[in-house]
Enzyme design. Structure first.
Site, mmCIF file in Angstrom:
data_model
loop_
_atom_site.group_PDB
_atom_site.id
_atom_site.type_symbol
_atom_site.label_atom_id
_atom_site.label_comp_id
_atom_site.label_asym_id
_atom_site.label_seq_id
_atom_site.Cartn_x
_atom_site.Cartn_y
_atom_site.Cartn_z
ATOM 1 N N PRO A 2 -5.560 -4.990 9.121
ATOM 2 C CA PRO A 2 -5.915 -5.657 10.370
ATOM 3 C C PRO A 2 -5.895 -7.174 10.187
ATOM 4 O O PRO A 2 -6.619 -7.717 9.354
ATOM 5 C CB PRO A 2 -7.334 -5.163 10.659
ATOM 6 C CG PRO A 2 -7.653 -4.151 9.612
ATOM 7 C CD PRO A 2 -6.662 -4.257 8.530
ATOM 8 N N GLU A 3 -5.054 -7.828 10.947
ATOM 9 C CA GLU A 3 -4.998 -9.289 10.962
ATOM 10 C C GLU A 3 -5.413 -9.735 12.368
ATOM 11 O O GLU A 3 -5.930 -8.928 13.132
ATOM 12 C CB GLU A 3 -3.581 -9.762 10.597
ATOM 13 C CG GLU A 3 -3.113 -9.193 9.260
ATOM 14 C CD GLU A 3 -1.695 -9.600 8.876
ATOM 15 O OE1 GLU A 3 -1.209 -10.632 9.363
ATOM 16 O OE2 GLU A 3 -1.068 -8.873 8.087
ATOM 17 N N LYS A 58 -10.118 -13.012 11.171
ATOM 18 C CA LYS A 58 -10.133 -11.550 11.155
ATOM 19 C C LYS A 58 -11.545 -10.992 11.242
ATOM 20 O O LYS A 58 -11.767 -9.803 11.032
ATOM 21 C CB LYS A 58 -9.463 -11.041 9.862
ATOM 22 C CG LYS A 58 -8.055 -11.584 9.646
ATOM 23 C CD LYS A 58 -7.568 -11.350 8.232
ATOM 24 C CE LYS A 58 -6.286 -12.139 7.973
ATOM 25 N NZ LYS A 58 -5.920 -12.159 6.541
ATOM 26 N N ARG A 276 1.002 -11.867 -3.504
ATOM 27 C CA ARG A 276 1.213 -10.797 -2.532
ATOM 28 C C ARG A 276 2.660 -10.355 -2.500
ATOM 29 O O ARG A 276 3.568 -11.162 -2.693
ATOM 30 C CB ARG A 276 0.831 -11.275 -1.123
ATOM 31 C CG ARG A 276 -0.624 -11.588 -0.971
ATOM 32 C CD ARG A 276 -1.466 -10.320 -1.011
ATOM 33 N NE ARG A 276 -2.888 -10.596 -1.204
ATOM 34 C CZ ARG A 276 -3.600 -10.119 -2.225
ATOM 35 N NH1 ARG A 276 -3.046 -9.378 -3.145
ATOM 36 N NH2 ARG A 276 -4.871 -10.400 -2.331
#
Length: 286
Positions: A2-3, A58, A276
């Site tokens: 979830p961003e 967020k 990442r």
DNA sequence: AAGATTGTTGCTTA
DNA sequence: TTAAGCAACAATCT
């Protein structure tokens, strides 16, 4: 993951469902998911109402009245916040299975409202959390967040200022919540692909033109992602337990190494940037 | 079966 | 003092 668009979707959904309903009962199934002592947490919620739901980056902020406290909820990677209006089922489920039963084995906290409807906090990996804070602490937390896309603060000149001061890779800057709030791994890759900028470029080496492309595409992509209720890649679902629809518009995050570029004859490569997994096209992103 | 996954924090290093 | 980089966290999937 979830961003900003996913959390914003949940915020808008929940606003229509849980405001001004007395909180009846709290069930803490996993202690670690709650950052306060259990008795303090329960006391702050019970008998109060949620009077407003806001968001920074967020992080969801549920305002409590009359207690004048705030319930912070961070979903981290695998958190879900699902509202069930009656006993039995919700519309969609964890991943794609329809008619998911709640609570399930990933349910960590349950908040029951006066009419027996329930808000379920599910979190497979237990990184997410709920925390009660007072106004002073809320302000302190909020002050650490960077500029928020889609607000007045998010201007091209502010973005330029931020990017030109940094020598980290541009992707690390986009992911840094203290600088820009709400962008995570999916949208960072999507924005940089749309802007035709390599994620590993040193931020302070970007041209004004490139920054402008990041600015404009960032706005466009985040706005559209909210419109389509977010991206379900792993287990994100909205407050009804339903999947998002922005997956169909992903141009790069959904690609595997070696796949053909959406835009040019190049092939996608996958590397690590800012720690990442990062996909980009070395032919049309420079 | 080791390695990747991901958001954030906190540590180490520069 | 500040920034950059990276391990750690949990649980699962490949």
């Amino acid at each position: 993951m979830p961003e900003l668009p996913e959390v914003e979707t949940i915020r808008q959904d929940l606003k229509k469902k849980i405001l001004n309903q007395k909180i009846n009962k709290i069930d803490i199934i996993n202690k670690k998911s709650v950052r306060n002592a259990a008795d303090i947490f329960v006391r702050a919620l019970k008998g109060n109402y949620f009077s407003e739901i806001s968001r920074v980056g967020k992080l969801l902020i549920l305002h409590l009245h009359p207690g004048n406290k705030f319930l912070l909820i961070h979903l981290k990677m695998t958190g879900q916040l699902i509202y069930k209006s009656k006993q039995g089922m919700v519309a969609g489920g964890h991943g794609s299975e329809p008619d998911m039963e709640l609570p399930n084995k990933h349910t960590r906290v349950v908040i029951e409202l006066a009419d027996k409807t329930k808000l379920f906090f599910n979190d497979l990996r237990k990184f997410g959390y709920l925390e009660i804070v007072d106004r002073a602490r809320l302000e302190k937390i909020k002050s650490k967040f960077g500029i928020e896309p889609l607000t007045k603060d998010y201007t091209l000149s502010r973005l330029k200022e931020i990017i030109k001061k940094r020598k980290a890779p541009i992707k690390a800057v986009l992911l840094n919540q203290n600088l820009i709030a709400g962008i995570g791994n999916i949208y960072a890759d999507e924005i940089l692909f749309a802007a035709r900028v390599r994620p590993d470029r040193t931020a302070n080496g970007l041209t004004d033109k490139e920054i402008k492309r990041i600015y404009e595409n960032g706005n466009k992509i985040i706005k559209k992602a909210i419109e389509y209720r977010g991206t379900t890649f792993n287990n994100y679902v909205d407050a009804d337990g339903k999947r998002g629809n922005f997956m169909n518009f992903l141009r790069i995050y959904s690609k595997k190494e070696g796949e053909k570029c959406f835009r040019c004859p190049g092939n996608i490569i996958k590397v690590k940037v800012a720690g990442r997994g990062t996909r980009f096209c070395p032919k049309c992103q420079s």
